[in-house]
Design a protein around this motif. Structure first.
Motif, PDB file in Angstrom:
ATOM      1  N   GLN A   2      60.437  53.177  33.685  1.00  0.00           N
ATOM      2  CA  GLN A   2      59.975  52.010  32.935  1.00  0.00           C
ATOM      3  C   GLN A   2      59.832  50.832  33.881  1.00  0.00           C
ATOM      4  O   GLN A   2      60.664  50.630  34.772  1.00  0.00           O
ATOM      5  CB  GLN A   2      60.945  51.664  31.806  1.00  0.00           C
ATOM      6  CG  GLN A   2      60.927  52.654  30.649  1.00  0.00           C
ATOM      7  CD  GLN A   2      61.732  52.152  29.460  1.00  0.00           C
ATOM      8  OE1 GLN A   2      62.721  51.454  29.616  1.00  0.00           O
ATOM      9  NE2 GLN A   2      61.294  52.503  28.266  1.00  0.00           N
ATOM     10  N   LEU A   3      58.774  50.089  33.688  1.00  0.00           N
ATOM     11  CA  LEU A   3      58.536  48.880  34.452  1.00  0.00           C
ATOM     12  C   LEU A   3      58.371  47.730  33.475  1.00  0.00           C
ATOM     13  O   LEU A   3      57.701  47.879  32.447  1.00  0.00           O
ATOM     14  CB  LEU A   3      57.269  49.015  35.304  1.00  0.00           C
ATOM     15  CG  LEU A   3      57.231  50.159  36.305  1.00  0.00           C
ATOM     16  CD1 LEU A   3      55.838  50.291  36.908  1.00  0.00           C
ATOM     17  CD2 LEU A   3      58.260  49.950  37.401  1.00  0.00           C
ATOM     18  N   GLN A   4      58.955  46.618  33.805  1.00  0.00           N
ATOM     19  CA  GLN A   4      58.854  45.454  32.935  1.00  0.00           C
ATOM     20  C   GLN A   4      58.463  44.241  33.751  1.00  0.00           C
ATOM     21  O   GLN A   4      59.203  43.817  34.641  1.00  0.00           O
ATOM     22  CB  GLN A   4      60.172  45.185  32.216  1.00  0.00           C
ATOM     23  CG  GLN A   4      60.131  43.980  31.293  1.00  0.00           C
ATOM     24  CD  GLN A   4      59.160  44.176  30.143  1.00  0.00           C
ATOM     25  OE1 GLN A   4      59.260  45.118  29.351  1.00  0.00           O
ATOM     26  NE2 GLN A   4      58.190  43.266  30.028  1.00  0.00           N
ATOM     27  N   ALA A   5      57.315  43.689  33.432  1.00  0.00           N
ATOM     28  CA  ALA A   5      56.884  42.438  34.061  1.00  0.00           C
ATOM     29  C   ALA A   5      57.373  41.276  33.215  1.00  0.00           C
ATOM     30  O   ALA A   5      57.361  41.346  31.985  1.00  0.00           O
ATOM     31  CB  ALA A   5      55.372  42.410  34.184  1.00  0.00           C
ATOM     32  N   CYS A  21      58.982  42.029  38.445  1.00  0.00           N
ATOM     33  CA  CYS A  21      58.749  43.390  37.973  1.00  0.00           C
ATOM     34  C   CYS A  21      60.053  44.148  38.167  1.00  0.00           C
ATOM     35  O   CYS A  21      60.505  44.310  39.308  1.00  0.00           O
ATOM     36  CB  CYS A  21      57.639  44.045  38.767  1.00  0.00           C
ATOM     37  SG  CYS A  21      57.373  45.802  38.379  1.00  0.00           S
ATOM     38  N   THR A  22      60.645  44.573  37.088  1.00  0.00           N
ATOM     39  CA  THR A  22      61.921  45.271  37.147  1.00  0.00           C
ATOM     40  C   THR A  22      61.744  46.714  36.716  1.00  0.00           C
ATOM     41  O   THR A  22      61.171  46.988  35.660  1.00  0.00           O
ATOM     42  CB  THR A  22      62.959  44.587  36.245  1.00  0.00           C
ATOM     43  OG1 THR A  22      63.088  43.224  36.646  1.00  0.00           O
ATOM     44  CG2 THR A  22      64.313  45.273  36.382  1.00  0.00           C
ATOM     45  N   ALA A  23      62.242  47.613  37.534  1.00  0.00           N
ATOM     46  CA  ALA A  23      62.106  49.038  37.260  1.00  0.00           C
ATOM     47  C   ALA A  23      63.413  49.610  36.745  1.00  0.00           C
ATOM     48  O   ALA A  23      64.500  49.200  37.167  1.00  0.00           O
ATOM     49  CB  ALA A  23      61.689  49.773  38.526  1.00  0.00           C
ATOM     50  N   SER A  24      63.302  50.552  35.853  1.00  0.00           N
ATOM     51  CA  SER A  24      64.456  51.326  35.410  1.00  0.00           C
ATOM     52  C   SER A  24      64.068  52.798  35.390  1.00  0.00           C
ATOM     53  O   SER A  24      62.909  53.145  35.149  1.00  0.00           O
ATOM     54  CB  SER A  24      64.948  50.874  34.030  1.00  0.00           C
ATOM     55  OG  SER A  24      63.913  50.985  33.080  1.00  0.00           O
ATOM     56  N   ALA A  96      52.730  47.875  38.529  1.00  0.00           N
ATOM     57  CA  ALA A  96      52.552  49.315  38.483  1.00  0.00           C
ATOM     58  C   ALA A  96      53.043  49.911  39.791  1.00  0.00           C
ATOM     59  O   ALA A  96      53.162  49.214  40.803  1.00  0.00           O
ATOM     60  CB  ALA A  96      51.077  49.661  38.268  1.00  0.00           C
ATOM     61  N   ILE A  97      53.341  51.193  39.783  1.00  0.00           N
ATOM     62  CA  ILE A  97      53.772  51.867  40.995  1.00  0.00           C
ATOM     63  C   ILE A  97      52.938  53.125  41.213  1.00  0.00           C
ATOM     64  O   ILE A  97      52.453  53.750  40.263  1.00  0.00           O
ATOM     65  CB  ILE A  97      55.273  52.222  40.987  1.00  0.00           C
ATOM     66  CG1 ILE A  97      55.613  53.183  39.838  1.00  0.00           C
ATOM     67  CG2 ILE A  97      56.117  50.967  40.909  1.00  0.00           C
ATOM     68  CD1 ILE A  97      57.071  53.666  39.885  1.00  0.00           C
ATOM     69  N   GLY A  98      52.778  53.451  42.461  1.00  0.00           N
ATOM     70  CA  GLY A  98      52.057  54.652  42.830  1.00  0.00           C
ATOM     71  C   GLY A  98      52.633  55.212  44.107  1.00  0.00           C
ATOM     72  O   GLY A  98      53.347  54.520  44.837  1.00  0.00           O
ATOM     73  N   GLY A  99      52.338  56.457  44.398  1.00  0.00           N
ATOM     74  CA  GLY A  99      52.854  57.072  45.596  1.00  0.00           C
ATOM     75  C   GLY A  99      52.266  56.447  46.849  1.00  0.00           C
ATOM     76  O   GLY A  99      51.273  55.721  46.800  1.00  0.00           O
ATOM     77  N   LEU A 100      52.899  56.736  47.979  1.00  0.00           N
ATOM     78  CA  LEU A 100      52.436  56.203  49.245  1.00  0.00           C
ATOM     79  C   LEU A 100      51.526  57.181  49.972  1.00  0.00           C
ATOM     80  O   LEU A 100      51.264  57.021  51.165  1.00  0.00           O
ATOM     81  CB  LEU A 100      53.648  55.847  50.121  1.00  0.00           C
ATOM     82  CG  LEU A 100      54.468  54.659  49.613  1.00  0.00           C
ATOM     83  CD1 LEU A 100      55.748  54.523  50.414  1.00  0.00           C
ATOM     84  CD2 LEU A 100      53.656  53.380  49.686  1.00  0.00           C
ATOM     85  N   ASP A 101      51.052  58.179  49.224  1.00  0.00           N
ATOM     86  CA  ASP A 101      50.152  59.143  49.846  1.00  0.00           C
ATOM     87  C   ASP A 101      48.796  58.521  50.163  1.00  0.00           C
ATOM     88  O   ASP A 101      48.092  58.984  51.063  1.00  0.00           O
ATOM     89  CB  ASP A 101      49.988  60.367  48.949  1.00  0.00           C
ATOM     90  CG  ASP A 101      49.735  60.013  47.495  1.00  0.00           C
ATOM     91  OD1 ASP A 101      49.248  60.880  46.756  1.00  0.00           O
ATOM     92  OD2 ASP A 101      50.019  58.856  47.101  1.00  0.00           O
ATOM     93  N   TYR A 102      48.445  57.485  49.451  1.00  0.00           N
ATOM     94  CA  TYR A 102      47.239  56.740  49.772  1.00  0.00           C
ATOM     95  C   TYR A 102      47.651  55.388  50.341  1.00  0.00           C
ATOM     96  O   TYR A 102      48.742  54.891  50.082  1.00  0.00           O
ATOM     97  CB  TYR A 102      46.369  56.537  48.530  1.00  0.00           C
ATOM     98  CG  TYR A 102      45.796  57.819  47.986  1.00  0.00           C
ATOM     99  CD1 TYR A 102      46.376  58.448  46.890  1.00  0.00           C
ATOM    100  CD2 TYR A 102      44.677  58.407  48.564  1.00  0.00           C
ATOM    101  CE1 TYR A 102      45.870  59.626  46.392  1.00  0.00           C
ATOM    102  CE2 TYR A 102      44.165  59.579  48.069  1.00  0.00           C
ATOM    103  CZ  TYR A 102      44.757  60.188  46.987  1.00  0.00           C
ATOM    104  OH  TYR A 102      44.259  61.358  46.498  1.00  0.00           O
ATOM    105  N   GLY A 103      46.770  54.769  51.055  1.00  0.00           N
ATOM    106  CA  GLY A 103      47.065  53.478  51.639  1.00  0.00           C
ATOM    107  C   GLY A 103      47.171  52.396  50.568  1.00  0.00           C
ATOM    108  O   GLY A 103      46.677  52.534  49.459  1.00  0.00           O
ATOM    109  N   GLY A 118      53.788  49.084  33.627  1.00  0.00           N
ATOM    110  CA  GLY A 118      54.656  48.388  32.705  1.00  0.00           C
ATOM    111  C   GLY A 118      53.838  47.564  31.735  1.00  0.00           C
ATOM    112  O   GLY A 118      52.624  47.423  31.868  1.00  0.00           O
ATOM    113  N   LYS A 119      54.514  47.040  30.736  1.00  0.00           N
ATOM    114  CA  LYS A 119      53.876  46.083  29.842  1.00  0.00           C
ATOM    115  C   LYS A 119      53.687  44.787  30.614  1.00  0.00           C
ATOM    116  O   LYS A 119      54.506  44.423  31.444  1.00  0.00           O
ATOM    117  CB  LYS A 119      54.735  45.850  28.600  1.00  0.00           C
ATOM    118  CG  LYS A 119      54.846  47.074  27.721  1.00  0.00           C
ATOM    119  CD  LYS A 119      55.673  46.783  26.474  1.00  0.00           C
ATOM    120  CE  LYS A 119      55.773  48.025  25.600  1.00  0.00           C
ATOM    121  NZ  LYS A 119      56.589  47.770  24.378  1.00  0.00           N
ATOM    122  N   GLY A 120      52.635  44.117  30.356  1.00  0.00           N
ATOM    123  CA  GLY A 120      52.303  42.940  31.120  1.00  0.00           C
ATOM    124  C   GLY A 120      52.981  41.684  30.630  1.00  0.00           C
ATOM    125  O   GLY A 120      53.665  41.648  29.607  1.00  0.00           O
TER     126      GLY A 120
END
Length: 127
Positions: A2-5, A21-24, A96-103, A118-120
């Protein structure tokens, strides 16, 4: 995951805001963390991205100068500082989060490629 902005609000032109942005359910290291925004009637666009592990950052050309992305040492929080808010800045801001496989550039320029959203938080600029 979960991501919360948070941190949005009403600000006068020229003012500043700091969004969080807080992640859980996940630690942000080994992820690219991005801030994106979407104004009514417009496509979602990247504002800035950070490699949480290394701290390297990416800003789309049009976003250089007034936006600063940063991370905390707790592996769960990232920030976006917006300075000199302008009439074109009002939008819902998402993290938002994404892998580091792309730049980072690819992650930032292609919001659809991010893995978790996350919700904005709404940013409004008005005098």
């Amino acid at each position: 995951v979960q991501l919360q902005a948070s941190g949005g609000g009403l600000v006068q032109p020229g003012g500043s805001l700091r969004l969080s942005c807080t992640a859980s359910g996940v630690y942000l290291d080994y992820y690219a963390v991005g801030w994106f925004r979407q104004a009514p009637g417009k496509e979602r666009e990247g504002v800035s991205c950070i490699n949480y592990t290394t701290g390297s950052t990416y800003y789309p050309y049009s976003k250089k100068g007034r936006f600063t992305i940063s991370r905390d040492n707790d592996k769960t929080t990232a920030y976006l500082e917006i300075n000199d808010l302008k009439p074109e800045d009002p939008a819902v801001y998402y993290c938002a989060i994404g892998g580091l496989d792309y730049g980072l550039g690819i992650r930032c320029e292609r919001p659809s490629g991010m893995d978790y959203w996350g919700k904005g938080t709404l940013v409004t600029v008005s005098s």
